[in-house]
Design a protein around this motif. Structure first.
Motif, PDB file in Angstrom:
ATOM      1  N   ILE A 459       0.848  -1.194   0.000  1.00 31.06           N
ATOM      2  CA  ILE A 459       0.000   0.000   0.000  1.00 31.06           C
ATOM      3  C   ILE A 459       0.887   1.248   0.000  1.00 31.06           C
ATOM      4  O   ILE A 459       1.807   1.380   0.812  1.00 31.06           O
ATOM      5  N   THR A 460       0.620   2.154  -0.941  1.00 27.42           N
ATOM      6  CA  THR A 460       1.408   3.384  -1.062  1.00 27.42           C
ATOM      7  C   THR A 460       0.615   4.585  -0.537  1.00 27.42           C
ATOM      8  O   THR A 460      -0.589   4.488  -0.256  1.00 27.42           O
ATOM      9  N   GLU A 461       1.281   5.706  -0.476  1.00 26.15           N
ATOM     10  CA  GLU A 461       0.627   6.947  -0.045  1.00 26.15           C
ATOM     11  C   GLU A 461      -0.495   7.331  -1.009  1.00 26.15           C
ATOM     12  O   GLU A 461      -1.555   7.807  -0.608  1.00 26.15           O
ATOM     13  N   LYS A 462      -0.260   7.080  -2.294  1.00 26.46           N
ATOM     14  CA  LYS A 462      -1.282   7.364  -3.311  1.00 26.46           C
ATOM     15  C   LYS A 462      -2.526   6.503  -3.083  1.00 26.46           C
ATOM     16  O   LYS A 462      -3.659   6.957  -3.253  1.00 26.46           O
ATOM     17  N   ASP A 463      -2.314   5.235  -2.699  1.00 28.88           N
ATOM     18  CA  ASP A 463      -3.439   4.324  -2.446  1.00 28.88           C
ATOM     19  C   ASP A 463      -4.304   4.805  -1.284  1.00 28.88           C
ATOM     20  O   ASP A 463      -5.502   4.500  -1.222  1.00 28.88           O
ATOM     21  N   MET A 464      -3.689   5.540  -0.333  1.00 29.31           N
ATOM     22  CA  MET A 464      -4.411   5.972   0.865  1.00 29.31           C
ATOM     23  C   MET A 464      -5.219   7.247   0.645  1.00 29.31           C
ATOM     24  O   MET A 464      -5.932   7.694   1.553  1.00 29.31           O
ATOM     25  N   LYS A 465      -5.129   7.818  -0.559  1.00 28.47           N
ATOM     26  CA  LYS A 465      -5.924   9.010  -0.856  1.00 28.47           C
ATOM     27  C   LYS A 465      -7.412   8.637  -0.838  1.00 28.47           C
ATOM     28  O   LYS A 465      -7.817   7.629  -1.416  1.00 28.47           O
ATOM     29  N   ASN A 466      -8.231   9.435  -0.177  1.00 27.71           N
ATOM     30  CA  ASN A 466      -9.683   9.168  -0.025  1.00 27.71           C
ATOM     31  C   ASN A 466      -9.948   7.825   0.653  1.00 27.71           C
ATOM     32  O   ASN A 466     -10.937   7.160   0.349  1.00 27.71           O
ATOM     33  N   ARG A 467      -9.041   7.442   1.553  1.00 32.82           N
ATOM     34  CA  ARG A 467      -9.168   6.128   2.195  1.00 32.82           C
ATOM     35  C   ARG A 467      -8.870   6.268   3.697  1.00 32.82           C
ATOM     36  O   ARG A 467      -7.965   7.006   4.090  1.00 32.82           O
ATOM     37  N   GLU A 468      -9.607   5.562   4.527  1.00 32.17           N
ATOM     38  CA  GLU A 468      -9.436   5.636   5.985  1.00 32.17           C
ATOM     39  C   GLU A 468      -8.539   4.492   6.461  1.00 32.17           C
ATOM     40  O   GLU A 468      -8.695   3.360   6.001  1.00 32.17           O
ATOM     41  N   ASP A 469      -7.629   4.779   7.362  1.00 35.31           N
ATOM     42  CA  ASP A 469      -6.733   3.746   7.890  1.00 35.31           C
ATOM     43  C   ASP A 469      -7.404   3.056   9.078  1.00 35.31           C
ATOM     44  O   ASP A 469      -7.539   3.646  10.163  1.00 35.31           O
ATOM     45  N   LEU A 470      -7.834   1.833   8.883  1.00 28.77           N
ATOM     46  CA  LEU A 470      -8.517   1.059   9.939  1.00 28.77           C
ATOM     47  C   LEU A 470      -7.693  -0.154  10.356  1.00 28.77           C
ATOM     48  O   LEU A 470      -8.235  -1.139  10.870  1.00 28.77           O
ATOM     49  N   ARG A 471      -6.383  -0.082  10.142  1.00 24.81           N
ATOM     50  CA  ARG A 471      -5.535  -1.240  10.447  1.00 24.81           C
ATOM     51  C   ARG A 471      -5.429  -1.516  11.942  1.00 24.81           C
ATOM     52  O   ARG A 471      -4.999  -2.604  12.336  1.00 24.81           O
ATOM     53  N   HIS A 472      -5.853  -0.558  12.756  1.00 24.97           N
ATOM     54  CA  HIS A 472      -5.798  -0.755  14.206  1.00 24.97           C
ATOM     55  C   HIS A 472      -6.978  -1.581  14.730  1.00 24.97           C
ATOM     56  O   HIS A 472      -6.930  -2.097  15.836  1.00 24.97           O
ATOM     57  N   LEU A 473      -8.026  -1.715  13.945  1.00 25.84           N
ATOM     58  CA  LEU A 473      -9.224  -2.420  14.406  1.00 25.84           C
ATOM     59  C   LEU A 473      -8.997  -3.928  14.482  1.00 25.84           C
ATOM     60  O   LEU A 473      -8.219  -4.493  13.701  1.00 25.84           O
ATOM     61  N   CYS A 474      -9.718  -4.572  15.396  1.00 25.18           N
ATOM     62  CA  CYS A 474      -9.624  -6.031  15.555  1.00 25.18           C
ATOM     63  C   CYS A 474     -10.585  -6.703  14.569  1.00 25.18           C
ATOM     64  O   CYS A 474     -11.682  -7.135  14.922  1.00 25.18           O
ATOM     65  N   VAL A 475     -10.133  -6.749  13.317  1.00 33.92           N
ATOM     66  CA  VAL A 475     -10.933  -7.309  12.222  1.00 33.92           C
ATOM     67  C   VAL A 475     -10.557  -8.776  12.037  1.00 33.92           C
ATOM     68  O   VAL A 475      -9.385  -9.136  12.158  1.00 33.92           O
ATOM     69  N   CYS A 476     -11.550  -9.636  11.727  1.00 32.42           N
ATOM     70  CA  CYS A 476     -11.249 -11.040  11.404  1.00 32.42           C
ATOM     71  C   CYS A 476     -12.211 -11.538  10.339  1.00 32.42           C
ATOM     72  O   CYS A 476     -13.273 -10.954  10.126  1.00 32.42           O
TER      73      CYS A 476
END
Length: 905
Positions: A459-476
């Motif tokens: 994932i690049t900085e360009k990919d994160m445009k208009n995108r929320e970072d939810l990598r901290h969530l406990c997703v499964c």
């Protein structure tokens, strides 16, 4: 060099518009021959071979390239696809004509030109200064194109002479047009018909079998007796349809009676009119799925649908008297109310022929080259072909194409296309299954693969445009065992205000598949991933399906998230949608997730999240069912495959746990929430999914089955049906309720995709939801990719494009997706049937009510290799003259198989 044409066009408003068309001519277009100094560096894509040696032709002993005209490409594509045919020049003129006349052939020729081993070269003669020709006064477009092809062929031969006088290279013009061939020879161009050239290839005699029989002269049966009436020309058919004399519709042959068919008349309303056809002469050479024109017969000639099962079992015979005798069997005395509108085919509007899989029925006449081919699909008539390979093709699955159907032939004429392999071989039968259900399954082309991201990917900085970072969530994620294409993941956490945040995170496939490129077009064509017993036919290449788009644990992935704020009673307070980046903390199976929920010893973040999701899902499901949603079982079979041979070694019905239902509830909720959002933003262009309510007649079999066990099933509404099924229990028959629910699924209508601007009824009957779509499986469904694009535009995360807001194009796309989805279901069922040999039971003179318990002995009947059957013999209850002893030996299968096939029902 620029040429321009100016002409005037009258507008709808009555004005006059001046139109100027510009046509550029170039000097830098390569001929495709390697080593040509005049064209050095001008070649693009695959090129011809410098010294073509194969195929060796008795007519053309010198090294040569082939230059076919349009009709050769259209009708002899099977010959051109053969590995023996290489070094072919495909003119732009020819390619454009093929594109206008046949999309399937155009795609096939594009695939061949992209195959570098074939050395097919596309020459843009319409933009080459020395090969472009103007249309002359009084010359029609067809004659102009024929002349353009001859000019290009002549230029090629002169050009190759200049290149090197010593190499003796020449271009051979292949045409089946007699006048075009004569003119070419007059102009000094070496020209042959396709048949002449193929028969000259002494090293490849098998190619003769692949020649299409274009002329009906000489292909009639020897008797010459006229069997069928002549088809009316298209102009007369169109006039007749306009005046109401004839009706246009889709011809649907019967699977059980080869002398009967129906035509579904196309109308402006949703109600389609069914016309019945009976007898060879009334069917008049129409083939399943053809678009035909029919004439209604007078009411005194109307018939009722026949209950007689008739299969065409004759061997190499054209006994029309026998057919007429069989037709008389169909016309039994019936109640007048049973009579249906009856008609006859008067013409063919559009042929929908395709290559057919099946087996050769070898002629009894020794040394005969003419044989009958029996298609695997009983709705297709047998096809007469000529082949010199009959002995080698016996007992093999082969592909045959239809060329035409003369009026004096009982069967259509065709030609051999391909030998697939031995009957019963797993790979061969899977290939047949995919071909017969029109499942695109060829490897992805280089053009498609070229649009995949380069590895390694992150994932690049360009990919994160208009995108929320939810990598901290406990997703499964929670999926079936062995799942590698993980579309969805979930999370649940408590907020500071005491409410719950629930998220459904879906793979952001639309990030990697951009509108209009080759990867997008191929995904749209495939429409869906197809799951067979031993393999998966991916909609998108494996790099996406099993890697970059799969929401595997402990890796960063791009997602599209639907996030709700709920109270503890599962009532939605807020909903938001966002493109996101996630990092799944666990990839669990349903069993593993269930074990965590049930274990008192586990209280980690993942388990706490799962328990919250499960609690809310139960409330959501209860609420849905109270509204009238149906809970129907289906006999889903899971195969355990041998890891080395990939043969099925065991099978079981799908076991459902609470966690199955948990995932399902949140997927349904996400689909409903997204459907509302995209319809709010795009009222005319939303891609939605509806499920029509079945007509009362559909439920007759369910109602009768329940009545046989003294149970009442009410079907006036979805709620009454759901309540009836909930009450339908038997203390002595614990599986009765499941069987009734399975039967209820067979009564349902097909759910379909549609464009919101082209329909008024959005309701989903099975889910009791006023609006619904598919958002949660973009790895395996193209509809979800379109929905993602619509949602992205709606929230400002991506930009739109013209096709996305064209309701007519969206409606056409939905039509293809519905077909692909249906055929994928049929292919999956056929795969299960092949691996389990699903049985059929018939007991004479004894009435067995549905759901009665019996004990049977099962044996495989291989007497007809093409349509192998399971034969069941009754063991219990004992009926004199019918029942057998459980110890009776099996005659058709060997000892190890006998042990496997014994079972009780």
């Amino acid at each position: 060099m620029l040429k321009s044409k100016t002409f005037l066009k009258k507008t709808r408003a009555g004005g006059v518009m001046k139109i100027v068309r510009e046509h550029y001519l170039r000097d830098d277009i390569g001929c495709g021959a390697p080593g040509c100094t005049a064209c050095d560096g001008a070649h693009e894509g695959p090129v011809l071979e410098p010294q073509p040696l194969d195929p060796a032709s008795s007519l053309c002993p010198r090294p040569h390239y082939l230059l076919p005209d349009t009709n050769v490409l259209l009708h002899q594509i099977d010959v051109l696809e053969d590995p023996a045919i290489r070094n072919v020049i495909v003119l732009q003129t020819v390619l454009q004509e093929v594109r206008n006349r046949s999309a399937p052939v155009y795609k096939r020729i594009r695939d061949v030109t992209n195959n570098q081993e074939k050395h097919f070269y596309t020459f843009t003669n319409e933009h080459h200064r020395e090969t472009y020709v103007e249309q002359e006064q009084g010359e029609n477009a067809n004659d102009r194109n024929d002349r353009a092809i001859r000019v290009a062929a002549k230029w090629y031969n002169e050009h190759l002479k200049k290149m090197s006088a010593e190499n003796h290279l020449q271009v051979i013009f292949i045409t089946n047009d007699k006048k075009n061939k004569e003119k070419a020879i007059e102009e000094g161009i070496p020209a042959f018909t396709c048949e002449e050239y193929v028969k000259s290839l002494t090293a490849n005699p098998e190619l003769i079998d692949r020649l299409a029989c274009l002329s009906e002269e000489g292909n009639e049966i020897e008797s010459g007796r006229i069997i069928f009436s002549e088809h009316l020309p298209l102009s007369k058919l169109q006039q007749g349809i306009k005046s109401g004399t004839y009706l246009q519709g889709t011809f649907r042959a019967s699977r059980e009676n080869y002398l009967e068919a129906t035509v579904w008349v196309h109308g402006d309303t949703e109600e389609e009119k069914e016309i019945i056809l009976q007898g060879l002469k009334n069917l008049n050479r129409a083939i399943h799925e053809d678009i035909v024109a029919v004439e209604l017969l007078p009411k005194n000639q109307w018939v009722a649908p026949s209950s007689v099962v008739l299969h065409d079992e004759g061997q190499n015979e054209d006994d029309v008297e026998k057919e007429e005798e069989r037709e008389r069997i169909l016309k039994t005395a019936v109640n007048e109310k049973m009579l249906k509108p009856t008609g006859r085919v008067v013409g063919i509007i559009k042929r929908n022929w395709r290559p057919y899989c099946g087996m050769l029925s070898k002629s009894d006449i020794k040394e005969s080259r003419r044989h009958l081919f029996t298609p695997a699909d009983r709705r297709i008539p047998r096809i007469r072909i000529e082949t010199r390979q009959a002995s080698a093709l016996e007992g093999r699955r082969i592909i045959v194409a239809i060329d035409g159907w003369p009026r004096n032939s009982r069967y259509p004429n065709g030609h051999f296309v391909k030998n697939l392999g031995d009957v019963g071989d797993k790979e061969t039968e899977t290939e047949v299954l995919l071909l017969e259900h029109d499942v695109p399954h060829q490897p992805f082309s280089q053009a498609v693969l070229s649009f995949l991201p380069k590895m390694p990917w992150s994932i690049t900085e360009k990919d994160m445009k208009n995108r929320e970072d939810l990598r901290h969530l406990c997703v499964c994620s929670v999926d079936p065992p062995g799942c590698t294409d993980i579309d969805d993941a979930l999370h649940c956490r408590e907020l500071e205000n005491g409410n719950l945040e629930v998220g459904v995170h879906i793979a952001d496939v639309s990030h990697f598949i951009r509108p209009g490129n080759a990867l997008d077009q191929e995904s749209a064509r495939r429409g869906t991933t197809v799951y067979l017993c031993e393999k998966r036919i991916d909609m998108v290449p494996e790099l996406l399906s099993s890697n970059l788009c799969s929401l595997r644990c402990n890796v960063d992935r791009l997602a599209f998230s639907c996030i709700w704020e709920m109270n503890h009673n599962a009532e939605i307070l807020k909903v938001r949608f966002t493109k996101s980046a996630i990092n799944s903390k666990a990839s669990l199976t349903y069993a593993e997730a269930q074990m965590r929920i049930d274990s008192a010893a586990m209280n980690d973040d993942i388990t706490t999240s799962l328990r919250g999701l499960n609690k809310l899902a139960k409330i959501l499901k209860k609420r849905r069912i109270e509204k009238g949603a149906l809970t129907l079982s289906s006999p889903e079979v899971r195969f355990h495959m041998d890891s080395e041979t990939h043969d099925p070694i065991d099978l079981q019905t799908k076991e459902l746990r609470e966690t199955n239902s948990m995932v399902e509830e949140f997927m349904l909720l996400a689909n409903i929430s997204v459907a509302k959002k995209i319809h709010e933003e795009f009222s005319e262009h939303a891609l939605l999914r509806k499920h029509p309510a079945p007509p009362p007649s559909n439920y007759e079999i369910l109602v009768k089955a329940a009545k046989s066990k003294n149970l009442e099933i009410k079907t006036d509404t979805a709620k009454s049906l759901a309540d009836s099924l909930d009450r339908a229990d038997s203390a002595t028959f614990p599986y009765l309720n499941t069987l009734l629910r399975i039967l209820a699924t067979r009564c349902m209508m097909q759910a379909v995709y549609f464009c919101s601007g082209m329909d008024n009824d959005f309701h989903h009957y099975g889910l009791a939801s006023p609006i619904y779509t598919h958002f949660t499986s973009p790895i395996r469904r193209y509809a979800d990719i379109i929905v993602h694009r619509l949602l992205a535009v709606a929230i400002g995360a991506d930009c739109t494009y013209p096709e996305l807001t064209d309701k007519h194009k969206l409606a056409d796309l939905c039509k293809n997706l519905n077909l692909r989805h249906k055929m994928a279901q049929y292919a999956q069922r056929a795969s299960v049937a092949f691996h389990t040999q699903i049985p059929s039971l018939k007991i004479e003179d004894t009435v067995f009510h549905i759901f009665d318990k019996v004990k049977v002995k099962i044996m495989l009947d291989s007497s007809n290799l093409q349509h192998q059957k399971i034969r069941m013999s009754l063991v219990e209850p004992q009926i004199r003259g019918i029942s057998i002893s459980a110890d009776t030996p099996n005659m058709d299968i060997d000892e190890p198989e006998r042990k496997k096939k014994k079972c009780e029902k």
